[in-house]
Design a protein around this motif. Structure first.
Motif, mmCIF file in Angstrom:
data_model
loop_
_atom_site.group_PDB
_atom_site.id
_atom_site.type_symbol
_atom_site.label_atom_id
_atom_site.label_comp_id
_atom_site.label_asym_id
_atom_site.label_seq_id
_atom_site.Cartn_x
_atom_site.Cartn_y
_atom_site.Cartn_z
ATOM 1 N N SER A 127 19.536 -3.115 -1.187
ATOM 2 C CA SER A 127 18.868 -2.884 0.093
ATOM 3 C C SER A 127 17.858 -1.741 -0.013
ATOM 4 C CB SER A 127 19.891 -2.599 1.198
ATOM 5 O OG SER A 127 20.578 -1.405 0.951
ATOM 6 N N ARG A 128 16.838 -1.828 0.809
ATOM 7 C CA ARG A 128 15.775 -0.830 0.829
ATOM 8 C C ARG A 128 16.220 0.366 1.656
ATOM 9 N NH1 ARG A 128 9.823 -2.884 2.180
ATOM 10 N NH2 ARG A 128 10.388 -4.251 0.464
ATOM 11 N N VAL A 129 16.131 1.560 1.073
ATOM 12 C CA VAL A 129 16.525 2.778 1.788
ATOM 13 C C VAL A 129 15.356 3.749 1.976
ATOM 14 C CG1 VAL A 129 18.973 2.672 1.217
ATOM 15 C CG2 VAL A 129 17.395 3.813 -0.349
ATOM 16 N N LEU A 130 14.261 3.536 1.281
ATOM 17 C CA LEU A 130 13.039 4.330 1.455
ATOM 18 C C LEU A 130 11.909 3.363 1.771
ATOM 19 C CD1 LEU A 130 13.284 6.634 -1.713
ATOM 20 C CD2 LEU A 130 13.901 7.248 0.625
ATOM 21 N N THR A 131 11.140 3.643 2.810
ATOM 22 C CA THR A 131 10.026 2.757 3.175
ATOM 23 C C THR A 131 8.828 3.553 3.679
ATOM 24 O OG1 THR A 131 10.903 2.500 5.427
ATOM 25 C CG2 THR A 131 11.495 0.793 3.837
ATOM 26 N N GLY A 132 7.637 3.020 3.408
ATOM 27 C CA GLY A 132 6.409 3.491 4.027
ATOM 28 C C GLY A 132 5.822 4.807 3.563
ATOM 29 N N PHE A 133 6.111 5.248 2.369
ATOM 30 C CA PHE A 133 5.615 6.556 1.925
ATOM 31 C C PHE A 133 4.196 6.474 1.385
ATOM 32 C CE2 PHE A 133 10.139 7.095 2.044
ATOM 33 C CZ PHE A 133 10.277 8.360 2.564
ATOM 34 N N ARG A 134 3.367 7.409 1.852
ATOM 35 C CA ARG A 134 1.976 7.532 1.406
ATOM 36 C C ARG A 134 1.750 8.959 0.911
ATOM 37 N NH1 ARG A 134 -1.032 3.312 3.202
ATOM 38 N NH2 ARG A 134 -0.128 2.072 4.868
ATOM 39 N N PHE A 135 0.966 9.075 -0.165
ATOM 40 C CA PHE A 135 0.672 10.396 -0.714
ATOM 41 C C PHE A 135 -0.293 11.116 0.214
ATOM 42 C CE2 PHE A 135 -1.241 13.453 -3.645
ATOM 43 C CZ PHE A 135 -0.088 14.038 -4.127
ATOM 44 N N ASP A 136 0.087 12.346 0.613
ATOM 45 C CA ASP A 136 -0.711 13.109 1.557
ATOM 46 C C ASP A 136 -0.422 14.599 1.350
ATOM 47 O OD1 ASP A 136 -2.227 13.930 3.783
ATOM 48 O OD2 ASP A 136 -0.580 13.559 5.174
ATOM 49 N N ARG A 137 -1.434 15.358 1.002
ATOM 50 C CA ARG A 137 -1.339 16.806 0.848
ATOM 51 C C ARG A 137 -0.216 17.249 -0.084
ATOM 52 N NH1 ARG A 137 -1.105 18.675 6.807
ATOM 53 N NH2 ARG A 137 -0.502 16.549 7.156
ATOM 54 N N GLY A 138 -0.167 16.647 -1.261
ATOM 55 C CA GLY A 138 0.752 17.098 -2.292
ATOM 56 C C GLY A 138 2.154 16.527 -2.231
ATOM 57 N N GLN A 139 2.428 15.686 -1.248
ATOM 58 C CA GLN A 139 3.737 15.050 -1.183
ATOM 59 C C GLN A 139 3.612 13.686 -0.528
ATOM 60 O OE1 GLN A 139 6.591 17.159 1.347
ATOM 61 N NE2 GLN A 139 4.913 18.293 2.255
ATOM 62 N N TYR A 140 4.697 12.965 -0.515
ATOM 63 C CA TYR A 140 4.714 11.633 0.099
ATOM 64 C C TYR A 140 5.265 11.782 1.497
ATOM 65 C CZ TYR A 140 3.844 10.296 -4.626
ATOM 66 O OH TYR A 140 3.279 10.188 -5.862
ATOM 67 N N ARG A 141 4.485 11.338 2.475
ATOM 68 C CA ARG A 141 4.841 11.518 3.884
ATOM 69 C C ARG A 141 4.808 10.185 4.604
ATOM 70 N NH1 ARG A 141 3.362 16.955 5.833
ATOM 71 N NH2 ARG A 141 2.623 18.143 4.074
ATOM 72 N N HIS A 142 5.118 10.267 5.876
ATOM 73 C CA HIS A 142 4.985 9.139 6.807
ATOM 74 C C HIS A 142 5.978 8.021 6.516
ATOM 75 C CE1 HIS A 142 1.361 11.361 7.621
ATOM 76 N NE2 HIS A 142 0.916 11.125 6.408
ATOM 77 N N GLY A 143 7.042 8.321 5.788
ATOM 78 C CA GLY A 143 8.026 7.307 5.447
ATOM 79 C C GLY A 143 9.314 7.459 6.225
ATOM 80 N N GLN A 144 10.234 6.572 5.926
ATOM 81 C CA GLN A 144 11.562 6.567 6.535
ATOM 82 C C GLN A 144 12.607 6.504 5.435
ATOM 83 O OE1 GLN A 144 12.592 5.743 10.130
ATOM 84 N NE2 GLN A 144 10.673 6.838 10.429
ATOM 85 N N GLU A 162 0.809 -1.223 0.000
ATOM 86 C CA GLU A 162 0.000 0.000 0.000
ATOM 87 C C GLU A 162 0.843 1.275 0.000
ATOM 88 O OE1 GLU A 162 -3.439 0.139 -0.114
ATOM 89 O OE2 GLU A 162 -3.215 -1.992 -0.548
ATOM 90 N N THR A 163 2.147 1.144 0.097
ATOM 91 C CA THR A 163 3.017 2.319 0.178
ATOM 92 C C THR A 163 4.055 2.290 -0.938
ATOM 93 O OG1 THR A 163 4.595 1.217 1.660
ATOM 94 C CG2 THR A 163 2.741 2.387 2.697
ATOM 95 N N LEU A 164 4.866 3.347 -0.982
ATOM 96 C CA LEU A 164 5.992 3.391 -1.909
ATOM 97 C C LEU A 164 7.285 3.173 -1.129
ATOM 98 C CD1 LEU A 164 5.195 6.435 -4.228
ATOM 99 C CD2 LEU A 164 4.923 4.012 -4.722
ATOM 100 N N CYS A 165 8.236 2.521 -1.786
ATOM 101 C CA CYS A 165 9.536 2.305 -1.173
ATOM 102 C C CYS A 165 10.603 2.452 -2.245
ATOM 103 C CB CYS A 165 9.607 0.942 -0.496
ATOM 104 S SG CYS A 165 9.521 -0.451 -1.634
ATOM 105 N N GLY A 166 11.857 2.447 -1.825
ATOM 106 C CA GLY A 166 12.951 2.577 -2.767
ATOM 107 C C GLY A 166 14.131 1.718 -2.375
#
Length: 139
Positions: free
Chosen positions: A80-97, A45-49
């Motif tokens: 290895s994963r360096v971006l995790t848990g991003f959700r689109f919210d108010r014009g940007q991707y938030r709530h990630g690490q 359900e999220t974006l990662c990198g």
């Protein structure tokens, strides 16, 4: 009747906007320091990198030697994963690490597609009081 068609079209555009925005940052990105390529895509359900390519060899022999988990210190950084848990919210991707393999730390982060097509990656500590950003370019 024409008003209804126009209103219906606006409604459809509003419903499709989050999906279009979410696909806007997927793909390959070159980090600001030109040291690595990060592939951003869907992870459930999220974006990662993930790091798909290291362009400048590290002193650690491409291993995650600074990882706080001793069991992961021998893993290859490439892949290895360096971006995790991003959700689109108010014009940007938030709530990630964002994970920085150079120091083994993770930071609360947000991602924003800039008007010039670059991706602004911002990592923060202390609840967002101290933040640092980079601009990545599409590769």
């Amino acid at each position: 009747m024409k008003f209804f068609s126009f209103a219906a079209m606006l409604g459809l555009l509003a419903l499709s906007a989050p999906a279009a925005a979410q696909s806007g940052i997927t793909g390959n990105w070159l980090t600001e320091d030109n040291r690595a390529v990060i592939a951003i895509g869907r992870c459930g359900e999220t974006l990662c990198g993930r790091i798909t390519r290291i362009l400048v060899p590290t002193e650690a022999g491409q291993r995650d030697v600074n990882n706080p988990d001793p069991n992961l210190r021998n893993r290859r950084i490439e892949g290895s994963r360096v971006l995790t848990g991003f959700r689109f919210d108010r014009g940007q991707y938030r709530h990630g690490q964002v994970y920085d393999p150079e120091n083994g730390r993770s930071y609360n982060a947000r991602l924003r597609l800039n008007r010039d097509g670059t991706l602004r990656v911002t990592g923060c500590v202390l609840g967002g009081i101290i933040c640092q950003s980079q601009n990545w370019t599409r590769r």
